[in-house]
Design an enzyme around this catalytic site. Structure first.
Site, mmCIF file in Angstrom:
data_model
loop_
_atom_site.group_PDB
_atom_site.id
_atom_site.type_symbol
_atom_site.label_atom_id
_atom_site.label_comp_id
_atom_site.label_asym_id
_atom_site.label_seq_id
_atom_site.Cartn_x
_atom_site.Cartn_y
_atom_site.Cartn_z
ATOM 1 N N GLU A 115 74.374 -3.792 47.786
ATOM 2 C CA GLU A 115 74.563 -2.399 47.343
ATOM 3 C C GLU A 115 73.245 -1.648 47.399
ATOM 4 O OE1 GLU A 115 75.735 -2.903 43.281
ATOM 5 O OE2 GLU A 115 77.503 -4.045 43.834
ATOM 6 N N LYS A 117 70.310 0.425 45.973
ATOM 7 C CA LYS A 117 69.785 0.515 44.604
ATOM 8 C C LYS A 117 69.401 1.967 44.340
ATOM 9 C CE LYS A 117 66.534 -1.603 41.399
ATOM 10 N NZ LYS A 117 65.806 -0.421 40.958
ATOM 11 N N ASP A 119 68.092 5.252 42.647
ATOM 12 C CA ASP A 119 66.957 5.530 41.779
ATOM 13 C C ASP A 119 67.360 6.588 40.758
ATOM 14 O OD1 ASP A 119 64.460 5.249 40.852
ATOM 15 O OD2 ASP A 119 63.447 6.247 42.521
ATOM 16 N N TYR A 225 77.385 6.501 40.306
ATOM 17 C CA TYR A 225 78.020 5.383 41.012
ATOM 18 C C TYR A 225 78.104 4.214 40.049
ATOM 19 C CZ TYR A 225 77.998 7.057 45.863
ATOM 20 O OH TYR A 225 78.258 7.719 47.020
ATOM 21 N N LYS A 316 63.071 -4.381 47.468
ATOM 22 C CA LYS A 316 62.513 -3.039 47.399
ATOM 23 C C LYS A 316 62.071 -2.570 48.775
ATOM 24 C CE LYS A 316 62.282 -1.456 43.478
ATOM 25 N NZ LYS A 316 61.484 -1.591 42.378
ATOM 26 N N CYS A 410 30.224 -1.337 26.495
ATOM 27 C CA CYS A 410 31.585 -0.811 26.393
ATOM 28 C C CYS A 410 31.554 0.719 26.361
ATOM 29 C CB CYS A 410 32.256 -1.354 25.142
ATOM 30 S SG CYS A 410 33.835 -0.554 24.802
ATOM 31 N N CYS A 413 32.697 1.831 22.637
ATOM 32 C CA CYS A 413 31.987 1.536 21.385
ATOM 33 C C CYS A 413 30.555 1.071 21.601
ATOM 34 C CB CYS A 413 32.748 0.491 20.572
ATOM 35 S SG CYS A 413 32.682 -1.153 21.288
ATOM 36 N N CYS A 428 35.053 -6.238 26.427
ATOM 37 C CA CYS A 428 34.211 -5.741 25.345
ATOM 38 C C CYS A 428 34.309 -6.734 24.188
ATOM 39 C CB CYS A 428 34.736 -4.371 24.904
ATOM 40 S SG CYS A 428 34.210 -3.887 23.265
ATOM 41 N N CYS A 434 35.783 -1.677 17.979
ATOM 42 C CA CYS A 434 35.910 -0.842 19.178
ATOM 43 C C CYS A 434 37.117 0.077 19.042
ATOM 44 C CB CYS A 434 36.060 -1.725 20.407
ATOM 45 S SG CYS A 434 36.357 -0.777 21.903
HETATM 46 S S1 IVH Z 1 72.766 -4.205 38.872
HETATM 47 C C1 IVH Z 1 72.241 -7.416 36.095
HETATM 48 N N1 IVH Z 1 73.175 -2.561 40.869
HETATM 49 O O1 IVH Z 1 68.325 -0.833 38.812
HETATM 50 C C2 IVH Z 1 72.018 -6.368 37.072
HETATM 51 N N2 IVH Z 1 71.466 -2.030 39.309
HETATM 52 O O2 IVH Z 1 66.207 -2.898 37.984
HETATM 53 C C3 IVH Z 1 71.865 -5.033 36.501
HETATM 54 N N3 IVH Z 1 70.315 0.076 39.731
HETATM 55 O O3 IVH Z 1 68.745 -0.980 35.349
HETATM 56 C C4 IVH Z 1 71.793 -3.966 37.430
HETATM 57 N N4 IVH Z 1 71.466 0.636 41.532
HETATM 58 O O4 IVH Z 1 69.577 1.076 36.543
HETATM 59 C C5 IVH Z 1 72.447 -2.829 39.775
HETATM 60 N N5 IVH Z 1 73.672 -1.183 42.647
HETATM 61 C C6 IVH Z 1 72.947 -1.434 41.567
HETATM 62 C C7 IVH Z 1 71.935 -0.562 41.106
HETATM 63 C C8 IVH Z 1 71.210 -0.908 39.966
HETATM 64 C C9 IVH Z 1 70.497 0.987 40.683
HETATM 65 C C10 IVH Z 1 69.301 0.141 38.649
HETATM 66 C C11 IVH Z 1 69.862 -0.069 37.274
HETATM 67 C C12 IVH Z 1 69.106 -1.203 36.670
HETATM 68 C C13 IVH Z 1 67.905 -1.281 37.555
HETATM 69 C C14 IVH Z 1 67.503 -2.734 37.632
#
Ligand code: IVH
Length: 673
Positions: A115, A117, A119, A225, A316, A410, A413, A428, A434
């Protein structure tokens, strides 16, 4: 009295609107023009105005927001909202797949749901008897905020579920976001109104969800989503992740159409590459791809770590880079005295965010990069991570570039700096004298995953330290209203709020408290491990290094740091004062200490016949055992079912006790909690 004819007309209008809403928002396949939809909508609004007694919370007319709240209620998640481990290369994805296969003891290809991911902002939606009853943010994963009023304004979130067959209680999770086109539009509006534009769409989505006035949220055109379920009670769902998503779509939830099931790591990598090509054309920001083991039974077997599941990983996209000039380097002093050089940069846009600071980590790093003040540098930003300098463009070095000199004392301090043993960091030696260390340790103490003192941020901590009101965390609980309002910009209301937040924070958990102490090397997971193992602060305070090393995942270095911390009388004084102020936590129910298998690590392998693996795992945990997925020299006992493979061989080689399922059941019966 409302006539039956009106009643059925209202119901018919709502049904039509829900249907078109579903076609438009969930399936992205509208069948009527917007003007036609608006006309039906107006008809409903008119009838509801005429017969207010017919208005119900789930009516499509009720998405416009309602009276502002004073604040958000806390919501405890019944099942924690986890986050994801990251993979930064193809090799990391292959490692992940191999780890999964090894833990599952299988040589056949694993099916993964892939899927995008998104943002955005994670959200939990709770439905009871098919009606949306609560929406909550993720918060720290255990406790979030109730944002139901705001989420009700999001049109792709069903207020009531379609069709039949849904569980009595169903928690659906997903990501709320603002599409790229809406974001551009929103920022134009912001500027027109004389407000600051949002730095990126995620900030905009997060800010919109946390509006106390939901009528403002309604104007932000958020969407969502869904990507998983949480709590499920009184009903069953399909056995695969992807199949669950398909089912959710039938019930009205918006599901990413790009989701897909593939087999093995090679296909995962191919999916990642395809999406990478499409990324720029998508109407939403994604920062990677999530791979999830599709079978729920397999997910269960794999289980989770403290905050992340073992059955999923986020690949990522590479970090985004930019070029800019290094203007100066300043030195920050951390909680434990470590000095971190921080680069002050000529502000530059990278991936839609303005960057003006970057970390240089330590002096070895400065040497490695061969960077001078005045240099043109390449900076990189990956998601939430603090931007860093990755290289220097030597061709562009100006003649007057200056070397970065190590500070001799430092910067906060004036104490001496030292480099101990193999550590790279310069530290330090000032400790509590400090002000920078004091400030950082108080800030850490108050932070969200520690004592979670609402409103006590960096600025206020700085003020309290500078005014001499606070030197260490224990002083926080001695703060008084009369002294507080003398601080600059401190109104009576804020002073009261702070005192209330302090009071509220006193009731905490043992693991939060241990984490809040800020012991070197003790992060959240270690603090939790210590809390569960010792179950009680006094036992931890007197533990010697050997006892500490019996805690899973604690080695000699951490054990030494923990013991050292509790040997210092100034730390003990602070702890005693905190306890005297009323800082407390509920007893950890039947802590590990009193259970028969406390301190032992068990592994289950092979086919288990009488009970499921998950069930046995739970039972073992309930009598104090830690159940691990792999055999190592720390394993105390292996339970081998039929056709056990490599784990059995490894346990034999390591001379580890091996028992069968019958023997395990006997042990469980004898030791029933
Ligand atoms: S699964 C146990 N699926 O990414 C798994 N997360 O770093 C939980 N996110 O907090 C998340 N798209 O906010 C999952 N297709 C996707 C996602 C997704 C975005 C975000 C989500 C989560 C963060 C995890």
């Amino acid at each position: 009295m409302v006539s039956n004819a009106v009643l059925s007309q209202v119901e018919a209008l709502r049904e039509q609107l829900n249907h078109h809403n579903y076609l438009y928002h969930t399936l992205d396949q509208p069948e009527i023009a917007d003007t036609e939809y608006d006309a039906i909508f107006q008809q409903l609004v008119r009838l509801e105005a005429e017969y207010p007694e017919l208005v119900v919370a789930h009516s499509p007319s009720q998405r416009v927001g309602s009276v502002p709240l004073e604040g958000f209620q806390q919501v405890a998640h019944q099942l924690p909202m986890l986050s994801l481990d990251n993979a930064f290369s193809d090799a990391d994805v292959i490692d992940f797949d191999q780890r999964v296969s090894a833990l599952l003891d299988t040589s056949s290809s694993i099916q993964y749901a892939c899927e995008p991911k998104i943002d955005g902002v994670a959200i939990s939606l709770l439905y009871e008897q098919g009606q949306l009853v609560r929406a909550a943010t993720r918060g720290d994963g255990l406790t979030g905020e109730d944002v139901t009023q705001n989420v009700r304004t999001i049109e792709s979130v069903p207020l009531i579920l379609r069709g039949t067959g849904f569980p009595e209680k169903l928690e659906v999770r997903g990501e709320v976001y603002i599409s790229k086109s809406v974001f551009t539009d929103l920022n134009i509006q912001q500027v027109k109104k004389g407000d600051n534009p949002f730095a990126n769409s995620r900030n905009a989505a997060a800010g919109s969800l946390r509006q106390l006035d939901s009528r403002l949220t309604a104007n932000r055109r958020l969407t969502m989503y869904c990507y998983s379920v949480g709590l499920v009670e009184g009903g069953a769902l399909p056995g695969g992740h992807f199949e669950i998503l398909e089912q959710l779509q039938q019930w009205g939830f918006r599901i990413n159409p790009l989701s897909k099931v593939v087999s093995g790591s090679r296909q995962c990598i191919a999916y990642y590459e395809q999406l990478g090509q499409k990324r720029a054309d998508l109407n939403y920001d994604i920062d990677g791809i999530v791979f999830k083991v599709n079978g729920l039974d397999l997910q269960q077997q794999l289980g989770m770590r403290t905050r992340t599941p073992r059955w999923a990983v986020a690949r990522k996209f590479p970090a985004e880079q930019g070029l800019t000039r290094l203007n100066a380097v300043e030195f920050q002093v951390g909680r434990t005295g470590a000095i971190t050089p921080v680069a002050r940069l000529e502000p530059v846009q990278v991936g839609g965010v303005t960057i003006s600071n970057a970390t240089l980590h330590n002096f070895d790093e400065i040497e490695r990069l061969d960077v001078l003040i005045g240099d043109t540098v390449v900076i990189e930003r990956a998601g939430d991570v603090i931007p860093k300098i990755v290289s220097v463009i030597l061709d562009r070095r100006p003649e007057n570039a200056l070397p970065i000199l190590q500070p001799e004392t430092c910067p906060a301090c004036g104490s001496d700096l030292e480099k101990s043993g193999s550590e790279v960091a310069l530290r330090c030696v000032g400790g509590l004298i400090c002000s920078a260390q004091r400030k950082e340790s108080v800030r850490h103490f108050a932070s969200r995953l520690a004592m979670d003192i609402d409103g006590l941020g960096e600025k206020l901590v700085g003020q309290l330290i500078e005014a001499g009101l606070v030197e260490n965390p224990a002083d926080l609980y001695d703060l008084e209203f009369d002294r507080l309002i003398d601080l600059e910009r401190m109104a009576p209301l804020s002073a009261n709020n702070l005192l209330q937040a302090l009071n509220k924070s006193k009731l905490t958990s043992l693991q939060r408290f241990i984490y809040a102490l800020g012991i070197q090397e003790v992060g959240e997971a270690t603090a939790t491990g210590l809390a569960h193992h010792f179950g009680d602060l006094q036992r931890l305070r007197i533990a010697d290094e050997e006892t500490l090393q019996a805690v899973p995942d604690i080695g000699p270095i951490v054990a030494e740091k923990v013991r050292h911390f509790f040997e210092q009388s100034k730390n003990n004084d602070v702890i005693d004062r905190l306890l005297e102020s009323g800082v407390r936590w509920p007893d950890i129910a039947g802590s590990d200490q009193e259970k028969p298998l406390t301190g032992q690590t068990w592994v289950l392998t092979g086919t288990l016949v009488v009970s499921t693996r998950a069930e046995l795992k739970r039972k073992l945990q309930s009598i104090g055992a830690r159940v691990s997925g792999s055999v190592s020299s720390k394993t105390d006992c292996l339970v081998a079912g039929e056709n056990a493979g490599s784990k059995l061989a490894k346990a034999q080689a390591l001379n580890i006790k091996i028992i069968d399922e019958d023997e395990l059941n006997r042990i469980l019966t004898e030791n029933k909690p």
